[in-house]
Motif scaffolding. Structure first.
Motif, PDB file in Angstrom:
ATOM      1  N   MET A 285      13.206 -66.501  12.718  1.00 37.14           N
ATOM      2  CA  MET A 285      14.011 -65.772  13.537  1.00 37.14           C
ATOM      3  C   MET A 285      13.628 -64.517  14.246  1.00 37.14           C
ATOM      4  O   MET A 285      12.757 -64.090  13.668  1.00 37.14           O
ATOM      5  CB  MET A 285      15.149 -65.363  12.630  1.00 37.14           C
ATOM      6  N   ARG A 286      13.959 -64.476  15.428  1.00 37.65           N
ATOM      7  CA  ARG A 286      13.270 -63.498  16.268  1.00 37.65           C
ATOM      8  C   ARG A 286      14.251 -62.063  15.803  1.00 37.65           C
ATOM      9  O   ARG A 286      15.205 -62.150  15.688  1.00 37.65           O
ATOM     10  CB  ARG A 286      13.485 -63.712  17.599  1.00 37.65           C
ATOM     11  N   ASP A 287      13.395 -60.818  16.006  1.00 39.48           N
ATOM     12  CA  ASP A 287      13.852 -59.700  15.631  1.00 39.48           C
ATOM     13  C   ASP A 287      14.506 -59.191  16.939  1.00 39.48           C
ATOM     14  O   ASP A 287      14.319 -59.636  18.016  1.00 39.48           O
ATOM     15  CB  ASP A 287      13.063 -58.531  15.125  1.00 39.48           C
ATOM     16  N   ALA A 288      15.386 -58.221  16.744  1.00 37.11           N
ATOM     17  CA  ALA A 288      16.140 -57.447  18.017  1.00 37.11           C
ATOM     18  C   ALA A 288      14.974 -57.100  18.960  1.00 37.11           C
ATOM     19  O   ALA A 288      15.298 -57.193  20.140  1.00 37.11           O
ATOM     20  CB  ALA A 288      16.925 -56.130  17.482  1.00 37.11           C
ATOM     21  N   TYR A 289      13.962 -56.744  18.648  1.00 36.83           N
ATOM     22  CA  TYR A 289      13.065 -56.064  19.747  1.00 36.83           C
ATOM     23  C   TYR A 289      12.448 -57.296  20.588  1.00 36.83           C
ATOM     24  O   TYR A 289      12.365 -57.006  21.654  1.00 36.83           O
ATOM     25  CB  TYR A 289      11.705 -55.570  18.814  1.00 36.83           C
ATOM     26  N   HIS A 290      12.121 -58.439  19.654  1.00 36.19           N
ATOM     27  CA  HIS A 290      11.544 -59.446  20.621  1.00 36.19           C
ATOM     28  C   HIS A 290      12.733 -60.131  21.309  1.00 36.19           C
ATOM     29  O   HIS A 290      12.256 -60.736  22.636  1.00 36.19           O
ATOM     30  CB  HIS A 290      10.778 -60.296  19.872  1.00 36.19           C
ATOM     31  N   GLU A 291      13.920 -59.852  20.878  1.00 32.52           N
ATOM     32  CA  GLU A 291      15.056 -60.581  21.808  1.00 32.52           C
ATOM     33  C   GLU A 291      15.132 -59.687  23.028  1.00 32.52           C
ATOM     34  O   GLU A 291      15.483 -60.186  24.102  1.00 32.52           O
ATOM     35  CB  GLU A 291      16.272 -60.308  20.977  1.00 32.52           C
ATOM     36  N   GLU A 292      14.959 -58.247  22.885  1.00 32.13           N
ATOM     37  CA  GLU A 292      14.959 -57.420  23.949  1.00 32.13           C
ATOM     38  C   GLU A 292      13.922 -57.781  25.131  1.00 32.13           C
ATOM     39  O   GLU A 292      14.033 -57.855  26.257  1.00 32.13           O
ATOM     40  CB  GLU A 292      14.799 -55.842  23.545  1.00 32.13           C
ATOM     41  N   LEU A 293      12.560 -57.953  24.307  1.00 31.00           N
ATOM     42  CA  LEU A 293      11.678 -58.306  25.650  1.00 31.00           C
ATOM     43  C   LEU A 293      12.052 -59.977  26.132  1.00 31.00           C
ATOM     44  O   LEU A 293      11.710 -59.783  27.375  1.00 31.00           O
ATOM     45  CB  LEU A 293      10.444 -58.751  24.552  1.00 31.00           C
ATOM     46  N   ASP A 294      12.540 -60.592  25.407  1.00 29.68           N
ATOM     47  CA  ASP A 294      13.236 -61.872  26.114  1.00 29.68           C
ATOM     48  C   ASP A 294      14.030 -61.576  27.225  1.00 29.68           C
ATOM     49  O   ASP A 294      14.087 -62.347  28.240  1.00 29.68           O
ATOM     50  CB  ASP A 294      13.761 -62.874  24.905  1.00 29.68           C
ATOM     51  N   GLY A 295      14.733 -60.596  26.930  1.00 30.29           N
ATOM     52  CA  GLY A 295      15.936 -60.157  27.630  1.00 30.29           C
ATOM     53  C   GLY A 295      15.252 -59.625  28.995  1.00 30.29           C
ATOM     54  O   GLY A 295      15.563 -60.080  30.265  1.00 30.29           O
ATOM     55  N   ILE A 296      14.203 -59.202  29.006  1.00 33.15           N
ATOM     56  CA  ILE A 296      13.447 -58.393  30.322  1.00 33.15           C
ATOM     57  C   ILE A 296      12.882 -59.690  30.984  1.00 33.15           C
ATOM     58  O   ILE A 296      13.189 -59.627  32.358  1.00 33.15           O
ATOM     59  CB  ILE A 296      12.479 -57.474  30.003  1.00 33.15           C
ATOM     60  N   SER A 297      12.329 -60.599  30.268  1.00 32.95           N
ATOM     61  CA  SER A 297      11.953 -61.835  31.056  1.00 32.95           C
ATOM     62  C   SER A 297      12.805 -62.518  31.740  1.00 32.95           C
ATOM     63  O   SER A 297      12.722 -62.983  32.749  1.00 32.95           O
ATOM     64  CB  SER A 297      11.037 -62.610  29.950  1.00 32.95           C
ATOM     65  N   HIS A 298      13.961 -62.718  31.053  1.00 33.55           N
ATOM     66  CA  HIS A 298      15.122 -63.381  31.578  1.00 33.55           C
ATOM     67  C   HIS A 298      15.598 -62.709  32.852  1.00 33.55           C
ATOM     68  O   HIS A 298      15.835 -63.211  34.031  1.00 33.55           O
ATOM     69  CB  HIS A 298      16.211 -63.579  30.682  1.00 33.55           C
ATOM     70  N   ASP A 299      15.537 -61.363  32.944  1.00 31.06           N
ATOM     71  CA  ASP A 299      15.912 -60.661  34.228  1.00 31.06           C
ATOM     72  C   ASP A 299      15.108 -60.627  35.261  1.00 31.06           C
ATOM     73  O   ASP A 299      15.463 -60.766  36.437  1.00 31.06           O
ATOM     74  CB  ASP A 299      16.096 -58.968  33.677  1.00 31.06           C
ATOM     75  N   LEU A 300      13.896 -60.753  34.781  1.00 30.60           N
ATOM     76  CA  LEU A 300      12.879 -60.849  36.049  1.00 30.60           C
ATOM     77  C   LEU A 300      13.025 -62.278  36.610  1.00 30.60           C
ATOM     78  O   LEU A 300      12.777 -62.374  37.770  1.00 30.60           O
ATOM     79  CB  LEU A 300      11.219 -60.693  35.238  1.00 30.60           C
TER      80      LEU A 300
END
Lengths: 221, 221
Positions: free
Chosen positions: B1-16
């Motif tokens: 399972m991914r932690d909250a931090y790496h979920e936020e990193l994924d979120g940035i990539s999604h926004d890009l």
């Protein structure tokens, strides 16, 4: 006494000021090369741009080293990241001065600039020089009031840019399409150069005050 | 399972990736507006640029929050800083699409583009669209081979840009200085747009491999 970490931060600031000096000199020479169709001077500007790029790489390296070693806290982190952005703006300003020099070189031994635009281009070069010099002083002194002046200088550049187009597009333009194309591009390079100078000064203003220049200026109006 | 931090990193990539979608659509519509002298479409692109700027600000905010809260280590730090740079490139691409739309609007109801340049401008728009779409896929997939393709696409753009100037500067050019100025600027906007797409893809390549695209390509030649 300052610690090694803050000495490195000062070193970055010093390198940024050095970039403004190199870029200012490049812009001064590029403008002269354009006005006087001086190919030797144009070459000098084009080959000299490497020195600007080199300092940008060094700043990048220092910032990443500092970040990896020191785990800086929020405020210092913001300073470091903003330094990267200022270095990128200054690197781009070096490119734009080189683009102006390339425009001069492309038409050598002919001059790109007809007599009736000589003073406009000369002034654009002077405003551009003044702006990058001021950006350098703002980095060194963290002087917010001076940082805000760049916005007014940029208005002066926009006015010169409009004057340029007015001459280009007047029915009395007699210099053909090739010169019009050269001057359109050169005008764009001067204008972008000054936009980047505004960004650099704006970044300092933001670091010092926590507000962007446009927010501060709005409050005073 | 991914932690909250790496979920936020994924979120940035999604926004890009979302930025690349918006910018691609802006570029497609700006090119059509330019070719068809469609003022309504031009307005849409110009007002739509705010959405691109908004995502850039959000990415910036998220990155600073993450840095302040998480004290990320070297690798993650580099990813975060590179995200800021990619967001800035994409924001600028949105500006350039809006500049093309403004060129269309300025001359409306006349078209800026004479028949003999229609296909060149159309192709420039298509290459630009393809490049930003690819940059989006590269961000999402971290596909290095696809990231390297952008260099070749950029060569195609440069070729089109040279073709544009050839037509502008040919003795048979019959459309006057105003159109030449418009097309010179529009050509520059397309070219810069594709340069920024190359940067975005190059940043991903660097994050994945530790090498810049030009270093990798040199090794294979």
């Amino acid at each position: 006494m300052r610690d090694a970490y803050h000495e490195e931060l000062d070193g970055i600031s010093h390198d940024l000021v050095e970039m403004t000096r190199l870029v200012r000199s490049a812009m001064a020479r590029a403008t002269t090369a354009l006005l006087d169709a001086d190919a030797r001077l144009a070459e000098e500007v084009i080959s000299g741009d490497k020195a600007v790029n080199k300092i940008e790489s060094e700043i990048e390296q220092t910032v990443f080293d500092l970040m990896a070693r020191q785990q800086p806290v929020a405020g210092d982190l913001r300073t470091l990241i903003t330094s990267l952005r200022m270095a990128a703006d200054l690197e781009r300003m070096g490119d734009l001065a080189a683009h102006i020099a390339k425009t001069a070189r492309r038409r050598h031994p002919e001059s790109c600039i007809p007599a009736e635009l000589h003073s406009t281009i000369l002034e654009m070069g002077q405003v551009a020089e003044r702006m990058v010099a001021k950006a350098g002083s703002v980095i060194a002194s963290q002087d917010v009031a001076m940082g805000l002046e760049l916005e007014t200088d940029d208005d002066a550049m926009d006015k010169l840019h409009r004057r340029l187009f007015k001459v280009l597009l007047s029915p009395s333009w007699k210099h053909g399409v090739e010169k019009a194309v050269d001057i359109t591009l050169a005008g764009r390079y001067f204008e972008r150069f000054s936009d980047h100078a505004v960004h650099v000064a704006g970044d300092v203003v933001y670091l010092v005050t926590g507000q962007r220049p446009e927010e501060i200026i709005e409050e005073f109006n």
